[in-house]
Scaffold this active site. Structure first.
Site, PDB file in Angstrom:
ATOM      1  N   GLU A  78      -3.625   7.347  -4.180  1.00 29.16           N
ATOM      2  CA  GLU A  78      -3.603   6.068  -3.470  1.00 29.16           C
ATOM      3  C   GLU A  78      -3.319   4.950  -4.456  1.00 29.16           C
ATOM      4  O   GLU A  78      -4.073   4.750  -5.417  1.00 29.16           O
ATOM      5  CB  GLU A  78      -4.945   5.822  -2.778  1.00 29.16           C
ATOM      6  CG  GLU A  78      -4.956   4.538  -1.939  1.00 29.16           C
ATOM      7  CD  GLU A  78      -6.289   4.312  -1.257  1.00 29.16           C
ATOM      8  OE1 GLU A  78      -6.323   4.313  -0.014  1.00 29.16           O
ATOM      9  OE2 GLU A  78      -7.299   4.139  -1.983  1.00 29.16           O
ATOM     10  N   TYR A 117       0.866  -1.193   0.000  1.00 36.12           N
ATOM     11  CA  TYR A 117       0.000   0.000   0.000  1.00 36.12           C
ATOM     12  C   TYR A 117       0.892   1.229   0.000  1.00 36.12           C
ATOM     13  O   TYR A 117       1.843   1.329   0.778  1.00 36.12           O
ATOM     14  CB  TYR A 117      -0.902   0.013   1.236  1.00 36.12           C
ATOM     15  CG  TYR A 117      -1.796   1.236   1.315  1.00 36.12           C
ATOM     16  CD1 TYR A 117      -3.055   1.246   0.719  1.00 36.12           C
ATOM     17  CD2 TYR A 117      -1.366   2.396   1.969  1.00 36.12           C
ATOM     18  CE1 TYR A 117      -3.869   2.367   0.780  1.00 36.12           C
ATOM     19  CE2 TYR A 117      -2.173   3.516   2.033  1.00 36.12           C
ATOM     20  CZ  TYR A 117      -3.420   3.505   1.440  1.00 36.12           C
ATOM     21  OH  TYR A 117      -4.214   4.608   1.499  1.00 36.12           O
TER      22      TYR A 117
END
Length: 397
Positions: A207, A119
């Protein structure tokens, strides 16, 4: 402003970030041709909506099948078939709510041989007033669970605006992800590219989830989400052109065309206020008296009669609204202008729910006189607490 995954990946590619080859599809008849332009042996078909959790989502219509909004295909024909099943259907995810979102676009992408998932995101940290990185070795669909249950697996750090992006920032991310060799060097370059994109395009969020390491040792941005500062779009015509109005709340879209700050909520009392702070206080006191606000609406300090009229129309267009509270403190804004706008709107669209008006400040007596002489069924309030109590009582019966 948010954009679709495939649009975000086009931007990432322009800044040198590694992404898989893919094709957007807006019409079912184009799906087979788009899939045929990509190399197999695996294709990934992704529903394009402005909401997360697509892989775990479900379609409202049985014709779309029982799979979620991200599907694997093992032939061109199968990829085209899955795209056709999704287009025009309603996808429900944890972020869309029970109403879901209509899938008007899909993205067909070459499959990836995944070794590890990470992530990586950049965002504006309001506390430190810096651009911050959020990094974790636990990428994928369950990142929210990681944040909730094992926050120690997430690294967060900011970039000092005085120095800007430096190579050690990229190395810090590489070490956090436990990368080695060519992948580590690729990570340093990727972090620098993301920071440059973030600053140059006035982003609020980038993101990458997941950022993957392939079995051949290469990093790749497998999914991407981007949010832009709407107040800076005048500097980026290319970004403004990516806007998909079909993904936006119709009321919020209408408000933006009249320069009104409007956000739809789930309550039953519509609010029209001037000033963001006063709007927040108004919503808080509505909750204090036992009800829920249906919206945040700031008409601004210099609103005209026309803007007030449009704001009232937007509030009344919400079927959940069972009552309306107008709370105006006239500093720059004049109370008589607000009164004229409210009356004009009521006469144009009608008034089917209770309306409480609290005015204070510039030309307050004139504003109250205009409302009193209008002949409309408007409940006057002396102060904010009085206004909240009256509108909640009227709505609750």
């Amino acid at each position: 402003m948010h954009i679709h995954e495939y649009q975000a990946k086009q931007l990432l590619k322009a800044y040198g970030a590694p992404v898989s080859d893919g094709r957007p599809v807006l019409r079912a008849e184009d799906a087979k041709r788009a899939a045929g332009e990509l190399d197999g042996p695996v294709w990934v078909v992704k529903a394009q909506i402005h909401a997360g959790g697509r892989g775990k989502g479900r379609f409202k219509e049985p014709e779309a099948g029982e799979k979620g909004g991200v599907r694997l295909a093992h032939s061109v024909e199968e990829a085209a078939q899955e795209a056709e099943r999704m287009l025009g259907r309603t996808l429900i995810t944890a972020q869309t709510g029970p109403a879901g979102k209509t899938v008007n676009r899909v993205y067909i992408e070459e499959g990836s041989d995944i070794e590890s998932e990470f992530y990586l995101s950049l965002l504006v940290d309001r506390k430190s007033s810096r651009i911050s990185f959020v990094v974790s070795t636990e990428g994928g669909m369950d990142i929210e669970e990681v944040a909730r249950n094992t926050p120690e697996r997430i690294l967060t750090f900011g970039v000092d605006p005085a120095t800007g992006m430096q190579p050690f920032h990229g190395r810090k991310v590489g070490f956090a992800l436990r990368l080695k060799g060519p992948a580590f060097k690729q990570c340093v370059r990727l972090v620098a590219a993301l920071y440059r994109l973030f600053v140059e395009k006035d982003l609020e969020l980038v993101e990458i989830n997941p950022l993957i390491l392939t079995r051949t040792g290469e990093l790749r941005c497998l999914d991407a989400k981007m949010g832009f500062d709407s107040n800076a779009l005048y500097r980026h015509a290319d970004i403004a052109d990516l806007r998909d109005e079909s993904e936006e709340d119709p009321k919020e879209l209408a408000a933006s065309k009249f320069d009104l700050n409007y956000i739809a909520l789930d309550g039953e009392i519509g609010c029209m206020v001037n000033g963001a702070g006063l709007a927040m206080a108004t919503m808080d006191i509505i909750k204090l008296y036992g009800a829920e606000p249906a919206n945040f609406l700031d008409v601004g300090g210099g609103a005209t009669k026309e803007k007030v009229t449009e704001a009232f129309k937007i509030i009344t267009s919400d079927p959940n609204v069972k009552g309306i509270l107008v709370n105006i403190f006239g500093g720059i804004m004049r109370c008589d202008v607000i009164a004229e706008g409210v009356i004009a709107a009521v006469r144009e669209v009608g008034l089917k729910v209770p309306l409480v008006v609290r005015l204070e400040g510039t030309n307050v007596e004139l504003g109250k006189q205009i409302i009193a002489e209008s002949g409309l069924n408007v409940i006057a309030a002396d102060d904010l607490a009085d206004a909240a109590e009256k509108i909640v009582r009227a709505v609750k019966g």
